[in-house]
Scaffold this motif. Structure first.
Motif, PDB file in Angstrom:
ATOM      1  N   VAL A   1       0.833  -1.206   0.000  1.00  0.00           N
ATOM      2  CA  VAL A   1       0.000   0.000   0.000  1.00  0.00           C
ATOM      3  C   VAL A   1       0.866   1.253   0.000  1.00  0.00           C
ATOM      4  O   VAL A   1       0.614   2.222  -0.721  1.00  0.00           O
ATOM      5  CB  VAL A   1      -0.936   0.011   1.239  1.00  0.00           C
ATOM      6  N   VAL A   2       1.919   1.225   0.831  1.00  0.00           N
ATOM      7  CA  VAL A   2       2.742   2.423   1.034  1.00  0.00           C
ATOM      8  C   VAL A   2       3.605   2.745  -0.184  1.00  0.00           C
ATOM      9  O   VAL A   2       3.735   3.911  -0.565  1.00  0.00           O
ATOM     10  CB  VAL A   2       3.629   2.260   2.291  1.00  0.00           C
ATOM     11  N   ALA A   3       4.185   1.726  -0.815  1.00  0.00           N
ATOM     12  CA  ALA A   3       5.110   1.965  -1.929  1.00  0.00           C
ATOM     13  C   ALA A   3       4.476   2.786  -3.057  1.00  0.00           C
ATOM     14  O   ALA A   3       5.051   3.787  -3.497  1.00  0.00           O
ATOM     15  CB  ALA A   3       5.662   0.639  -2.452  1.00  0.00           C
TER      16      ALA A   3
ATOM     17  N   LEU B   1       6.179  15.681  -6.289  1.00  0.00           N
ATOM     18  CA  LEU B   1       7.269  16.553  -5.850  1.00  0.00           C
ATOM     19  C   LEU B   1       8.161  16.953  -7.019  1.00  0.00           C
ATOM     20  O   LEU B   1       8.575  18.099  -7.137  1.00  0.00           O
ATOM     21  CB  LEU B   1       8.098  15.860  -4.767  1.00  0.00           C
ATOM     22  N   VAL B   2       8.452  15.990  -7.896  1.00  0.00           N
ATOM     23  CA  VAL B   2       9.292  16.285  -9.060  1.00  0.00           C
ATOM     24  C   VAL B   2       8.541  17.182 -10.045  1.00  0.00           C
ATOM     25  O   VAL B   2       9.094  18.124 -10.605  1.00  0.00           O
ATOM     26  CB  VAL B   2       9.756  14.980  -9.740  1.00  0.00           C
ATOM     27  N   GLU B   3       7.246  16.893 -10.230  1.00  0.00           N
ATOM     28  CA  GLU B   3       6.437  17.655 -11.188  1.00  0.00           C
ATOM     29  C   GLU B   3       6.254  19.106 -10.759  1.00  0.00           C
ATOM     30  O   GLU B   3       6.391  20.023 -11.561  1.00  0.00           O
ATOM     31  CB  GLU B   3       5.060  16.987 -11.325  1.00  0.00           C
ATOM     32  N   TYR B   4       5.967  19.307  -9.472  1.00  0.00           N
ATOM     33  CA  TYR B   4       5.634  20.650  -9.005  1.00  0.00           C
ATOM     34  C   TYR B   4       6.760  21.314  -8.214  1.00  0.00           C
ATOM     35  O   TYR B   4       6.597  22.421  -7.714  1.00  0.00           O
ATOM     36  CB  TYR B   4       4.345  20.625  -8.181  1.00  0.00           C
TER      37      TYR B   4
ATOM     38  N   GLY C   1       3.824   7.962  -5.933  1.00  0.00           N
ATOM     39  CA  GLY C   1       2.950   9.053  -6.357  1.00  0.00           C
ATOM     40  C   GLY C   1       3.376  10.383  -5.771  1.00  0.00           C
ATOM     41  O   GLY C   1       3.395  11.405  -6.467  1.00  0.00           O
ATOM     42  N   LEU C   2       3.754  10.378  -4.495  1.00  0.00           N
ATOM     43  CA  LEU C   2       4.226  11.605  -3.841  1.00  0.00           C
ATOM     44  C   LEU C   2       5.504  12.100  -4.506  1.00  0.00           C
ATOM     45  O   LEU C   2       5.657  13.297  -4.769  1.00  0.00           O
ATOM     46  CB  LEU C   2       4.464  11.357  -2.351  1.00  0.00           C
ATOM     47  N   LEU C   3       6.412  11.170  -4.800  1.00  0.00           N
ATOM     48  CA  LEU C   3       7.669  11.550  -5.452  1.00  0.00           C
ATOM     49  C   LEU C   3       7.399  12.170  -6.818  1.00  0.00           C
ATOM     50  O   LEU C   3       8.015  13.182  -7.184  1.00  0.00           O
ATOM     51  CB  LEU C   3       8.572  10.321  -5.594  1.00  0.00           C
TER      52      LEU C   3
END
Length: 198
Positions: free
Chosen positions: A178-180, A190-193, A185-187
């Motif tokens: 679940v966490v991976a 972060l890279v996109e924005y 998605g968070l990474l």
């Protein structure tokens, strides 16, 4: 006795509630409030009250003004060129336009802020040098700072296992499953924005 057991149960519930509240604060309130307090102001922001729908909407990605973006990118290039030539005055003049043109563009403003700090340092203005270094650092601690979400996850996880009265709280493969994807998605976001600039 029973009284001591009841007190322990109440203490445990209070700690669990506090951990859950911290998780919510770290995931939502703290990053949004920090973002609102540290980002550059756009035209009309002075009329937006904290906590309103317009305030929340102003923190979300917005449609870009293509012409303003072109001007801002050109100003960044001029500023970098001037700084490379050790021309602090020209660099400051060019880079200072970016915040006015595209106040909500994180990556451009962070890059301009770092360059402005260097330009003011070159000009011998230590107060402005520190001001821009601090601006960059603080805005980097808004929505895009991963630390908020790491602490939120750990607090939520701890509250969950406290509520289950599971003192082992072993990390399992199903939890990893679940966490991976969430961290991937968070990474991506972060890279996109824009990752924080230091």
């Amino acid at each position: 006795g029973d009284g001591r057991d009841d007190a322990r149960a109440i203490d445990r519930r209070a700690v669990t509630v506090a951990k859950a509240a911290l998780a919510l604060g770290e995931a939502l309130a703290f990053p949004w409030l920090t973002e609102a307090a540290t980002r550059p102001r756009a035209n009309g922001d002075e009329d937006v009250r904290t906590g309103t729908r317009a305030w929340f909407a102003s923190l979300l990605p917005a449609e870009r003004d293509a012409r303003a973006m072109e001007e801002a990118v050109a100003a960044l290039a001029r500023g970098e060129r001037a700084l490379g030539e050790k021309n602090a005055k020209a660099a400051i003049e060019a880079l200072s336009k970016i915040e006015t043109l595209v106040p909500r563009e994180y990556k451009l403003n962070q890059r301009a802020g770092l360059l402005l700090s260097e330009a003011y340092k070159l000009a011998g203005d230590n107060a402005r040098y520190l001001e821009y270094k601090n601006r960059v650092w603080w805005w980097g601690r808004g929505l895009r700072w991963p630390g908020w979400y790491i602490i939120a996850y750990l607090s939520a996880r701890s509250a969950y296992f406290d509520a289950k009265k599971d003192d082992e709280a072993a990390f399992t493969m199903s939890e990893a499953g679940v966490v991976a994807p969430l961290w991937v998605g968070l990474l991506f976001l972060l890279v996109e924005y824009g990752l924080p600039d230091y």
